[in-house]
Design an enzyme around this catalytic site. Sequence first.
Site: not given
Length: 186
Positions: A65, A135
Amino acid sequence: MSRFTLIETPLSGLTLLQRHPIGDQRGYLERLFCREELAAIIGEREIIQINHTLTATAGTIRGMHFQRAPHAEMKLVTCLTGEVFDVAVDLRRDSPTFLHWHAEHLGADNHRTLVIPEGFAHGFQTLTDDCELIYLHTAAYQPEAEAGLNALDPRLAIPWPAPVGDRSARDRDHPLLDHTFTAFEA
């Protein structure tokens, strides 16, 4: 005493962060982020969003991604539980390592974070069940800027270390690279 050691990778701008926990018989304290200590790689960016994932089954692949400009983001990826094979692919057209990838094993036991700058796609394969990742993002998620590469693209030739397990429909549907692929534009 620094809580981090910065380790350059073969891909310019992609950095491995070795964290240094402080512990005793009770366990340890570990710093995951410090703006002051990481200023050399963070620069003027700010952490805008923090996400946490759980992937239940070993062999699962998530990714590759990225977000297109103007919503491109730097990600700091840490595996809190389990172990993953974490991969970044250079999408910067003018880079000498355009479409090259680099992988690191991230896990609860090795205290590492992969710092993935703008212009890279990111994905991982779980090597154990019940992998939890955190993240830190320098941009908020924007659905209209979302893009991805197919993790099984033969042009990338990523040697996933485990038999490929589950993948989302979205990830399976990312097209293979061809002449129409437009690289990351800042």
